[in-house]
Scaffold this motif. Structure first.
Motif, PDB file in Angstrom:
ATOM      1  N   VAL A  85       5.439  11.564  -4.317  1.00 53.44           N
ATOM      2  CA  VAL A  85       5.527  12.340  -5.547  1.00 53.44           C
ATOM      3  C   VAL A  85       5.399  11.358  -6.703  1.00 53.44           C
ATOM      4  N   GLN A  89       3.425  13.379 -11.627  1.00 52.79           N
ATOM      5  CA  GLN A  89       3.433  14.629 -10.843  1.00 52.79           C
ATOM      6  C   GLN A  89       2.174  14.846 -10.014  1.00 52.79           C
ATOM      7  N   ILE A  91      -0.275  17.011 -10.042  1.00 50.20           N
ATOM      8  CA  ILE A  91      -0.722  18.350  -9.653  1.00 50.20           C
ATOM      9  C   ILE A  91      -2.071  18.664 -10.301  1.00 50.20           C
ATOM     10  N   ASN A 100      -2.457  24.803  -5.317  1.00 49.46           N
ATOM     11  CA  ASN A 100      -1.910  23.449  -5.272  1.00 49.46           C
ATOM     12  C   ASN A 100      -1.190  23.196  -3.957  1.00 49.46           C
ATOM     13  N   LYS A 142       6.578  22.030 -13.019  1.00 49.45           N
ATOM     14  CA  LYS A 142       5.554  21.105 -12.512  1.00 49.45           C
ATOM     15  C   LYS A 142       6.189  20.082 -11.567  1.00 49.45           C
ATOM     16  N   GLN A 143       7.382  19.599 -11.935  1.00 49.05           N
ATOM     17  CA  GLN A 143       8.060  18.637 -11.066  1.00 49.05           C
ATOM     18  C   GLN A 143       8.441  19.290  -9.747  1.00 49.05           C
ATOM     19  N   SER A 146       5.347  19.524  -7.608  1.00 44.64           N
ATOM     20  CA  SER A 146       4.967  18.222  -7.058  1.00 44.64           C
ATOM     21  C   SER A 146       5.841  17.862  -5.857  1.00 44.64           C
ATOM     22  N   SER A 150       4.766  17.920  -1.565  1.00 49.75           N
ATOM     23  CA  SER A 150       4.917  16.769  -0.664  1.00 49.75           C
ATOM     24  C   SER A 150       5.773  17.129   0.542  1.00 49.75           C
TER      25      SER A 150
END
Length: 236
Positions: A85, A89, A91, A100, A142-143, A146, A150
């Motif tokens: 990560v 981020q 993405i 995504n 967004k975090q 991400s 993963s």
């Protein structure tokens, strides 16, 4: 007997002519959160990128599950079960949340679908905005995307770089809770400037200073060591 999942020995990494990592040593125990600490520019992100093969180590050895992965390309390292990560981020802003997630999948089997369901329960916002472009999510969302992307693969190790960066305190708490739950299922190496978050999550720590490993130990020791925190982290 300790169960070492990852070990770095005498790692030296250059970026252009700059000698960033200088004989870095540290190891990661399976089932723990190991936190990499240090001031800005200490070499923390380069350490993660060296593990992933994104910045090739000039010398030294990186061993994962008793296999030398030092010279492998990043895609082969990822296939061995290491998720990354990045700090920014990473993405795709034009793709939806669902796209995504699917782009990040190595395969779409039942186990992957089960992990997907689990991670969507962990981050309900992602399910809510499944068809929304990644670029339209908030910083916290967004975090979450991400991190979730993963985790959806069968990774035994997650490398997470600065997950609290730029987030409001209430969102930081959500990220802490999510990583605490992930810790039950995988091993984590965490780079984090927010000492509150690092101390909440970490089992052990390594401090980098000017590209060198200068101290290591149990997180409990660091919580109580004001001199170490002041000298290497700038925490009064």
């Amino acid at each position: 007997m300790t169960n070492t999942l990852l070990k770095l020995e005498q790692i030296n990494t250059y970026i252009d002519q700059f000698h960033i990592l200088q004989n870095v040593n540290f190891e990661v125990k399976s089932g723990e959160v190991t936190v990499l600490l240090g001031r800005n520019g200490a070499g923390k992100t380069t350490t993660l990128r060296s593990i992933m093969g994104l910045n090739s180590a000039l010398s030294g050895q990186i061993v994962y599950k008793d296999e030398d992965i030092t010279k492998l390309p990043a895609y082969k390292i990822a296939k061995k079960g290491i998720g990354y990560v990045p700090e920014d981020q990473g993405i795709f802003y034009d793709l939806t949340v669902g796209e995504n997630m699917r782009v990040g999948m190595r395969q779409e089997d039942e186990a992957t679908k089960d992990r997907m369901e689990w991670v969507l329960e962990l981050f309900p916002d992602l399910k809510k905005f499944w068809k929304k472009p990644g670029g339209q999510l908030s910083g916290g969302q967004k975090q979450m995307l991400s991190i979730a992307r993963s985790y959806v693969n069968d990774n035994d190790l997650l490398l997470i770089d600065e997950p609290s960066k730029g987030l409001a305190p209430v969102i930081v708490e959500k990220v802490i809770e999510s990583i605490e739950k992930m810790k039950e299922k995988t091993t984590v190496v965490l780079v984090e400037q927010n000492f509150y978050m690092a101390s909440r999550l970490g089992d052990s720590f390594f401090i980098l200073d000017d590209g060198m490993t200068v101290h290591q130990g149990d997180m409990k020791e660091l919580r109580e060591n004001e001199e170490l925190k002041r000298k290497y982290l700038g925490i009064a």
